[in-house]
Motif scaffolding. Structure first.
Motif, short mmCIF file in Angstrom:
data_model
loop_
_atom_site.label_atom_id
_atom_site.label_comp_id
_atom_site.label_asym_id
_atom_site.label_seq_id
_atom_site.Cartn_x
_atom_site.Cartn_y
_atom_site.Cartn_z
N GLU A 1 0.83 -1.21 0.00
CA GLU A 1 0.00 0.00 0.00
C GLU A 1 0.86 1.26 0.00
O GLU A 1 0.56 2.23 -0.70
CB GLU A 1 -0.92 -0.02 1.22
CG GLU A 1 -2.05 -1.04 1.11
CD GLU A 1 -2.88 -1.13 2.38
OE1 GLU A 1 -2.51 -0.44 3.37
OE2 GLU A 1 -3.87 -1.87 2.39
N TRP B 1 -0.84 0.34 -4.75
CA TRP B 1 -1.61 -0.66 -5.49
C TRP B 1 -1.70 -0.34 -7.00
O TRP B 1 -2.70 -0.67 -7.64
CB TRP B 1 -3.00 -0.85 -4.89
CG TRP B 1 -2.95 -1.60 -3.60
CD1 TRP B 1 -3.07 -1.10 -2.36
CD2 TRP B 1 -2.73 -3.01 -3.43
NE1 TRP B 1 -2.94 -2.08 -1.42
CE2 TRP B 1 -2.74 -3.27 -2.05
CE3 TRP B 1 -2.54 -4.07 -4.32
CZ2 TRP B 1 -2.56 -4.54 -1.52
CZ3 TRP B 1 -2.36 -5.34 -3.80
CH2 TRP B 1 -2.36 -5.56 -2.41
N GLN C 1 -4.92 -9.10 0.17
CA GLN C 1 -6.05 -8.75 -0.69
C GLN C 1 -6.10 -7.24 -0.89
O GLN C 1 -5.56 -6.47 -0.10
CB GLN C 1 -7.37 -9.21 -0.06
CG GLN C 1 -7.53 -10.72 0.05
CD GLN C 1 -8.92 -11.11 0.51
OE1 GLN C 1 -9.87 -10.33 0.39
NE2 GLN C 1 -9.04 -12.32 1.03
N HIS C 2 -6.75 -6.85 -1.98
CA HIS C 2 -6.99 -5.43 -2.26
C HIS C 2 -8.33 -5.30 -2.95
O HIS C 2 -8.59 -5.95 -3.97
CB HIS C 2 -5.88 -4.86 -3.17
CG HIS C 2 -6.09 -3.42 -3.54
ND1 HIS C 2 -6.12 -2.41 -2.61
CD2 HIS C 2 -6.31 -2.84 -4.76
CE1 HIS C 2 -6.32 -1.26 -3.22
NE2 HIS C 2 -6.44 -1.49 -4.52
N ASP C 3 -9.20 -4.46 -2.40
CA ASP C 3 -10.55 -4.28 -2.92
C ASP C 3 -11.30 -5.60 -3.06
O ASP C 3 -12.03 -5.83 -4.04
CB ASP C 3 -10.51 -3.57 -4.29
CG ASP C 3 -10.11 -2.11 -4.16
OD1 ASP C 3 -10.24 -1.55 -3.04
OD2 ASP C 3 -9.65 -1.53 -5.16
N LYS D 1 -10.10 -8.49 -3.72
CA LYS D 1 -9.48 -9.41 -4.66
C LYS D 1 -8.19 -9.97 -4.08
O LYS D 1 -7.42 -9.25 -3.44
CB LYS D 1 -9.14 -8.71 -5.99
CG LYS D 1 -10.34 -8.30 -6.81
CD LYS D 1 -9.87 -7.68 -8.12
CE LYS D 1 -11.02 -7.29 -9.02
NZ LYS D 1 -10.53 -6.69 -10.30
N TYR E 1 -5.58 -9.65 -8.86
CA TYR E 1 -5.21 -8.26 -9.10
C TYR E 1 -4.10 -8.16 -10.15
O TYR E 1 -4.10 -7.24 -10.98
CB TYR E 1 -4.74 -7.65 -7.78
CG TYR E 1 -4.43 -6.17 -7.87
CD1 TYR E 1 -5.44 -5.22 -7.98
CD2 TYR E 1 -3.11 -5.74 -7.87
CE1 TYR E 1 -5.15 -3.88 -8.07
CE2 TYR E 1 -2.81 -4.38 -7.96
CZ TYR E 1 -3.83 -3.46 -8.06
OH TYR E 1 -3.54 -2.13 -8.17
#
Length: 375
Positions: free
Chosen positions: A205, A210, A248-250, A252, A257
């Motif tokens: 982050e 990202w 994970q991000h959002d 996903k 990603y």
């Protein structure tokens, strides 16, 4: 074929093949399709263009190992006792058959063990969509089957890492030492993954915000640093993926990603480059006949063993979830092609055998709905 012509065709295929496979409900067939493409265009590619493709494919190779690590999300060890017992009961009786088939194809003993490790594997990323929609699984049994799939992949990765390190370059007495070291590292990763994942989440982050290209560059940079310190880049990628499996991000997972760069471009380059190293004439060779025969025998032996000795639950076809192995077979075949004094025909046999087993298994499994989300 010039480099520009090859690049244009590859870009068209990279955009079209995954969507076509998804439309047919078989998204996992995309990687074998790229190998077949490489096999077909291999005779048309100039030597310098082929070399360029293989060099670019090595980046895809590193990202492929990273994704294999991301697929492995080991639960608490006490929950793995039953899956571990099943894996031992499933794999051990197959090894004599796999070794015999490899020896019949002419492979040496060490190369036969390498082939057996790859052919006994399960490519979780390829089988995951079928596992999600398999009608015979319910509740705890569904999670049990997934744990078995993951353990089969981990076992194959550990064995392949050790055997490729020994292959042609080191005395065989190092095998047990390296195997113990790899198992210890996998155990350490599983124990520390939750804490390390939080750290990696914060690093991603703050360092990349990202942004897709920066995340990919960070992964490749860490692997390059590992190479500088004497570590294998692909193994560094695998363990980095193992530590990052919970990031994970959002909503996903990291592999989803990175998919626009990894699954939709660089990893297909690796599979296409691998295909160009297989002579087209190999399709009509003795190795191809042996590969088709071996693939059919492996599927038949697993069907019998599943019915009589190691039932998985979920119906008579549930064993097919453990059969797709092409990702690991491709890694093993690539190692054979790079090894000194190893005939290329051995890699051809292994690659074609894995292709037969994977295509038959995926074709026999229930199709994934086109609108369903991937793993």
């Amino acid at each position: 074929m010039t480099s520009i012509e090859l690049l244009v065709i590859l870009l068209l295929l990279v955009m079209a093949v995954p969507d076509v496979c998804r439309w047919f409900g078989r998204p996992a067939l995309a990687y074998p399709a790229f190998v077949c493409f490489g096999l077909l265009v291999g005779p048309l590619v100039r030597p310098e263009v082929g070399q360029m493709l293989r060099e670019a494919g090595q980046i895809g190779f590193v990202l492929l190992l990273f994704e294999v690590g991301l697929e492995v999300d080991l639960p608490v060890w006490r929950e793995l006792r039953a899956p571990l017992r099943y894996v031992a009961r499933w794999v051990l009786p197959q090894y004599p058959v796999l070794l015999a088939l490899a020896r019949l194809a002419g492979l040496g003993w060490l190369e036969s063990f390498l082939a057996a490790a790859a052919l006994s594997a399960c490519s979780v990323g390829m089988a995951h969509a079928a596992w999600k929609g398999f009608p015979g699984l319910a509740g705890a049994n569904r999670q049990f089957v997934l744990s078995v799939m993951v353990l089969l992949e981990v076992l194959a990765v550990v064995l392949l890492a050790v055997e490729t390190a020994v292959l042609g370059r080191a005395p065989t007495w190092l095998f047990a030492l390296k195997l113990g070291g790899m198992a210890l590292v996998v155990y350490a990763c599983s124990r520390a993954a939750v804490h390390v994942s939080r750290l990696l989440q914060a690093v991603l982050e703050r360092a990349t915000h990202w942004r897709l290209h920066l995340v990919t560059l960070l992964v490749l940079a860490i692997c390059a640093v590992g190479e500088r310190f004497g570590l294998s880049g692909p193994k560094t990628a695998f363990f980095l993926g193992l530590f990052s499996s919970r990031v994970q991000h959002d909503g996903k997972h990291l592999e989803e990603y990175l998919a626009p760069i990894s699954r939709r471009f660089l990893i297909p380059l690796f599979f296409a480059a691998l295909g160009t190293q297989v002579p087209l004439a190999a399709l009509w060779s003795r190795e191809a006949l042996y590969a088709v025969t071996a693939g059919a025998l492996i599927i038949a032996a697993r069907q019998v063993w599943h019915a009589r000795g190691a039932p998985l639950g979920g119906g008579r076809d549930a064993y097919l979830l453990l059969c797709p192995n092409f990702t690991l077979v491709a890694l093993a075949a690539d190692a054979l092609l790079k090894a000194p004094d190893v005939p290329a025909r051995w890699a051809v046999w292994l690659l074609l055998t894995g292709l037969v087993v994977t295509i038959v298994a995926l074709a026999a499994l229930p199709a994934k709905p086109a609108a369903a989300d991937g793993h």
